[in-house]
Design an enzyme around this catalytic site. Sequence first.
Site, mmCIF file in Angstrom:
data_model
loop_
_atom_site.group_PDB
_atom_site.id
_atom_site.type_symbol
_atom_site.label_atom_id
_atom_site.label_comp_id
_atom_site.label_asym_id
_atom_site.label_seq_id
_atom_site.Cartn_x
_atom_site.Cartn_y
_atom_site.Cartn_z
ATOM 1 N N ARG A 35 49.370 58.329 64.812
ATOM 2 C CA ARG A 35 50.392 57.724 65.666
ATOM 3 C C ARG A 35 50.634 56.246 65.337
ATOM 4 O O ARG A 35 51.732 55.739 65.557
ATOM 5 C CB ARG A 35 50.011 57.884 67.144
ATOM 6 C CG ARG A 35 50.288 59.290 67.662
ATOM 7 C CD ARG A 35 49.853 59.447 69.087
ATOM 8 N NE ARG A 35 50.465 60.619 69.705
ATOM 9 C CZ ARG A 35 50.256 60.985 70.965
ATOM 10 N NH1 ARG A 35 49.457 60.266 71.733
ATOM 11 N NH2 ARG A 35 50.855 62.044 71.462
ATOM 12 N N GLY A 352 50.619 69.682 70.088
ATOM 13 C CA GLY A 352 49.170 69.752 70.260
ATOM 14 C C GLY A 352 48.403 70.532 69.218
ATOM 15 O O GLY A 352 48.196 70.064 68.101
ATOM 16 N N GLY A 375 53.043 67.160 74.763
ATOM 17 C CA GLY A 375 53.824 67.498 75.959
ATOM 18 C C GLY A 375 55.304 67.177 75.807
ATOM 19 O O GLY A 375 56.167 67.943 76.259
#
Length: 395
Positions: A35, A352, A375
């Site tokens: 990330r 995920g 999500g």
Amino acid sequence: MKTLDDYNFKHKKALIRVDFNVPINKEGEVDDATRIEAAKPTIIKILEDGGSVILMSHMGRPKAQEAEFSLERIKDKVSEVIGVEVKFVSDCVGEVAETAAQNLQSGEVLLLENLRFHEEETNGDDEFAKQLSKLGDIYVNDAFGTAHRAHASTTIVAKYFDDKCFGYLLQKEIESLNKVLKSAEKPVTAILGGAKVSSKITVIENILEKVDHLIVGGGMAFTFVKAQGGNVGDSLVEDDKLELALEILKSAKEKGVEIHLPVDSVIADSFSETAKTDVRPTKDIPEGWMGLDAGPETIKNFSEVILKSKTILWNGPVGVFEMDAFSNGTIQIGKAIGEATKNGAFSLVGGGDSVSAVKKFNLENDMSYVSTGGGAMLEMLEGKSLPGIDAILNK
Ligand code: 3PG
Ligand code: MG
């Protein structure tokens, strides 16, 4: 849609919402910097323009100012990834933050302390958002992983800026999803896996409108197989979803979507790496045994569908890939997607567990795009609009 390229950041301070909610290991080091790396192009563009960068993020779900959730722990990693010595300030609002932001020079990067040390962040507090907005001239949202949260820094803060845009990462995430959901080249195949039908119902309903093939794998497949009269032994089943499974199959048929279910499974006599294993038809699993991975026939069938697809969406593994004994199905499906991609298909992996699987088996570079959102990705697949995206679009 406004993007980074619509702005020149020379002498400007960019307040960037990033998602640096990264895993930290026992030694206190960043375990997976994906990330952070994903936000790098945005940061570099602003610095190269001659601007300065203020990074804000959450990490974890702290209840108070707990040291284990301090973003100071990732400061060195961020410096290493970006290639610039990052400054850190011990709060994200108030005098210390404002002074640190004011003193920032062109080419410099400042990392703010964890936004969630203030409960106003998750409450979407207006005054808190206003405080944050004082820190920068232009607001950039590059936090796809948190774009489904209507929090102060992801959504509310945007209204205090005339100048605001998506970062490169968020832009790429949106474009990749649109390639699958809006302007897909046919045939389009979605591979949905994971444990439960119940957590994917809305995804399935939305996706049936968009795809030609739906491959159902993983734990959720057993509910479909049982609904059709199969004996699935002790496999994971949601008995209250059998009706629903039949409805989904019917609805798919009406829409002309082909659903592909496993025909054979690697079965085990316990949920364990060292269990006794065998291969059986999925509709004929003995009592005391459970299906934990896709069998060879299934892998062959699924791969054939994947290889003739031009657009592929993968969400959820087809077996318990965390255990070596039950990882083959997921590896083979990943490889088939990789091959289809090499032949010109567009493939998107998101949500995920399938992303973890792709990383674990080094298949990342074989996919067209691997999403940074869990999500957030699921909510987009459900057809929902995300508050973090809407805020930039002034919706
Ligand atoms: C995530 O990793 O899911 C995002 O960073 C969002 O975090 P959250 O689920 O705690 O809001
Ligand atoms: Mg989450």
